[in-house]
Design a protein around this motif. Structure first.
Motif, PDB file in Angstrom:
ATOM      1  N   MET A 107      -6.777   0.526  -3.214  1.00 47.88           N
ATOM      2  CA  MET A 107      -6.781   0.396  -4.695  1.00 47.88           C
ATOM      3  C   MET A 107      -5.284  -0.327  -5.064  1.00 47.88           C
ATOM      4  N   THR A 113       5.162  -0.975  -8.134  1.00 53.41           N
ATOM      5  CA  THR A 113       6.560  -1.254  -7.564  1.00 53.41           C
ATOM      6  C   THR A 113       6.348  -0.584  -6.240  1.00 53.41           C
ATOM      7  N   SER A 114       5.518  -0.268  -5.506  1.00 51.56           N
ATOM      8  CA  SER A 114       5.234   0.275  -4.127  1.00 51.56           C
ATOM      9  C   SER A 114       5.897  -0.334  -3.090  1.00 51.56           C
ATOM     10  N   PHE A 128       1.999  -0.032   5.680  1.00 51.48           N
ATOM     11  CA  PHE A 128       0.642   0.412   4.809  1.00 51.48           C
ATOM     12  C   PHE A 128      -0.521   0.168   5.699  1.00 51.48           C
TER      13      PHE A 128
ATOM     14  N   GLU B  85       9.121   9.108  -4.219  1.00 55.58           N
ATOM     15  CA  GLU B  85       7.865   8.140  -3.954  1.00 55.58           C
ATOM     16  C   GLU B  85       7.066   8.046  -5.176  1.00 55.58           C
ATOM     17  N   GLY B  89       5.644   4.796  -7.081  1.00 49.74           N
ATOM     18  CA  GLY B  89       4.293   4.406  -7.081  1.00 49.74           C
ATOM     19  C   GLY B  89       3.825   4.502  -5.549  1.00 49.74           C
ATOM     20  N   ASN B  90       4.678   4.895  -4.559  1.00 50.13           N
ATOM     21  CA  ASN B  90       4.134   5.102  -3.295  1.00 50.13           C
ATOM     22  C   ASN B  90       3.429   6.258  -2.957  1.00 50.13           C
ATOM     23  N   LEU B  93      -0.308   6.027  -3.304  1.00 52.29           N
ATOM     24  CA  LEU B  93      -1.038   5.066  -2.155  1.00 52.29           C
ATOM     25  C   LEU B  93      -1.033   6.030  -0.893  1.00 52.29           C
TER      26      LEU B  93
END
Lengths: 349, 272
Positions: A107, A113-114, A128, B85, B89-90, B93
């Protein structure tokens, strides 16, 4: 005799489904008010949503902020449990087959802001990729291709804290597609991007889907152009309910009998706005303030209704700067279904 | 099975990486994480010297000062990390990826352990040099084992806290703040923990640093064993138990709290 809509429905039922929801409902417990007057309440984010997205489809969810789009994506990406109802992703139950679903999806969200600012674009993407068990060679190969495609290849060694918002979002897009998911969830992927970057991202998404027909994209957006340009089918969602679901052209065709007018005026006394709804034959009316002028969008039952509308505008003392009859857009469809424009916020929000 | 193990290892390496390279890219730690803790430690050294305490106390303080770095790392970069995190926004994910969350936490721990070991070594080396501390190390293997078990238990506790913080928002910051000073006192960072009294020291032993620090001090300064709380073998045994307890508890808590957070909608919700 079978209508077009029936044929479409039958086709959807026959093709393998990438996503299916059945009476999917999500209710959040919230606290309302302030201080001692705070009390518990409930917010229905999704209300018995039934959707079917077939494999290979680019399916759009169109709705304003707070409509329930992100909640739906969170449930489908196994980040949130439904309060009731069921959902399947690639034939797998979102509550029971969590691990298997996570291997098949990815996604990307707008304004994401990852990642870690002190790592470079390449290092973040590599990190990732590790979470998906990708080996070094495959990661490198896909990363090269994708960075090239979105025009970020020359920034691969730049720390992400040094990237502009647009470039960072492009990196997020690459991150999402890097794992070559069977189904990708894009939640407002072009949010905050300039026109050129948004166009580049849209074109990338369309090409990615074209390459392999078994891939599926679920896209949420509140940009009409994006939905119109990209999506095979669109579901219009508001207050957690799916109000309509069809191809963009079918949706627009549903308004073909109505007359749609866009009138630019100046000045315009706002307090008179509600009176336009009282004119017989006015199906929907939305005023918008833009570029120092007032833009009035009307959906009229027929062209003849224009006369009393123009008459009413004249009586308010406003000057008509331009008047244009338009083909229906998705925004008009939304307006006709919901009673307000897509860009308007809910009262009280 | 092999694919699962490979995913585990890749995830640990992937998540440890930012912390390992971070130590190299942000060199400000040399000042903030070495010089400043040394200042605090030096104050205790001068107090002990002023009151004529046994010379081992100076070494105790330096070792305690070095180990403080691990506590700070566990508290601020491990326990409350999932909160940060989430903010960045981590977290969404991480969870939506096939990687096990336990492997992500382990990666954080490994990365944190690496960078903190650099800091602790710097504090230990500079402090020992400035204050002329003499170590009389007899059994290096046992010292290494004690350190490893202390770290396993400490970071296991950090992983357990991290899973609890999945449910909390900004409260996590306050809780970390609240825990900082009492642990300084209870684990005897700057004095032998036996001075707290037997039962208080027993309770304090649930903080893995307490027994780890006490055992390491006994191994590094064997000339005055009466300053130790329990014997080294007992403390090593207890540390083994704590390591297993915290890691297993973290494993279960993570699974349970992830399900709970999913149900309550707190995994990605930012609650400021």
């Amino acid at each position: 005799m079978e209508g077009r809509g029936d044929a479409e429905t039958r086709r959807v039922m026959e093709e393998p489904l990438a996503i299916r929801t059945e009476n999917l409902t999500r209710i959040y417990r919230i606290r309302e008010g302030k201080g001692r007057q705070k009390k518990r309440g409930e917010l229905v984010a999704l209300d018995r949503v039934n959707l079917q997205v077939r494999q290979g489809e680019l399916f759009g969810l169109l709705g304003p902020n707070g409509a329930g789009k992100t909640t739906l994506i969170k449930i489908l990406t196994t980040l949130l449990s439904p309060t009731s109802g069921r959902a399947w992703v690639d034939g797998l139950d979102v509550e029971r087959d969590v691990d298997e679903i996570r291997r098949r999806i990815n996604m990307v969200s707008g304004g994401e802001t990852s990642g870690y600012g002190l790592l470079t674009v390449q290092e973040n993407l590599w990190m990732f990729a590790q979470f998906y068990g990708m080996d070094r060679r495959t990661t490198r190969q896909r990363m090269d291709e994708l960075l090239e495609m979105v025009g970020l290849a020359d920034r691969r060694h730049t720390k992400i804290s040094d990237l502009s918002t647009g470039l960072r979002q492009k990196m997020n897009v690459v991150r999402g597609f890097l794992t070559d998911p069977r189904i990708i969830f894009l939640d407002e992927p072009t949010l905050g991007l300039d026109v050129g970057a948004a166009r580049q991202v849209r074109s990338f998404i369309a090409n990615w889907l074209r390459e392999r027909p078994e891939r599926t994209v679920l896209l949420t957006t509140h940009y009409m152009v994006e939905a119109d340009e990209l999506c095979d089918r669109v579901a219009i969602i508001d207050h957690g309910q799916v109000l309509a679901c069809d191809t963009p052209s079918h949706l627009k065709r549903s308004l073909s009998r109505e007359a749609i007018y866009h009138i630019r005026v100046s000045p315009f006394p706002q307090e008179l706005a509600p009176s336009f709804h009282l004119i017989e034959g006015v199906r929907q009316f939305t005023p918008r303030f833009h570029d120092g002028h007032v833009h009035l969008d009307f959906i009229l039952e027929e062209d003849d209704v224009l006369t009393p509308v123009v008459d009413r505008i004249s009586r308010t003392g406003a000057r008509i700067l331009s008047l244009e009859k338009r083909e229906p857009t998705l925004e008009d469809v939304f307006m006709s279904l919901v009673g307000r424009g897509l860009t308007e916020e809910h009262p009280g929000e | 099975m092999r694919a699962g193990l490979e995913l585990w290892v890749r995830t640990v390496i992937g998540r440890a990486y930012p912390r390992i390279v971070g130590a190299n890219r942000e060199r400000s730690w040399l000042f903030f994480d070495t010089f400043l803790p040394l200042l605090g430690t030096a104050a205790y050294v001068f107090v002990y010297r002023a009151v004529g305490a046994p010379e081992e106390y100076i070494g105790f303080v330096i070792v305690g000062g070095a180990m403080t770095a691990f506590w700070m790392n566990v508290l601020w970069s491990m326990s409350s990390q999932l909160y940060w995190e989430k903010e960045s926004g981590n977290l969404g994910l991480y969870i939506a990826a096939p990687a096990p969350m336990m492997a992500i936490l382990l990666g954080m721990a490994v990365g944190g352990l690496f960078s903190t070991t650099l800091r602790a070594t710097a504090i230990l080396a500079i402090g020992s040099l400035i204050f002329d501390v003499h170590y009389a190390l007899g059994d290096f293997g046992l010292l290494l084992l004690t350190f490893a078990l202390t770290m396993a238990a400490l970071y296991g506790m950090g992983m357990l806290f991290a899973s609890l913080y999945l449910l909390w928002g900004r409260e996590a910051w306050h809780i970390s703040n609240l825990l900082t000073e009492p642990v300084y006192l209870l684990s005897g960072f700057y004095f032998p923990v036996r001075h707290l009294g037997f039962w208080v020291a027993v309770v304090a032993s649930f903080i893995p640093l307490t027994l780890g620090l006490d055992a390491m001090r006994q191994l590094l300064f064997p000339t005055n064993p009466t300053l130790g709380f329990l014997s080294v073998p007992v403390e090593v045994g207890a540390l083994t138990g704590l390591s297993i307890l915290f890691i297993v508890a973290a494993w279960y808590a993570l699974g349970y709290l992830e399900r709970l957070a999913k149900r309550e909608g707190r995994l990605t919700e930012r609650r400021g």
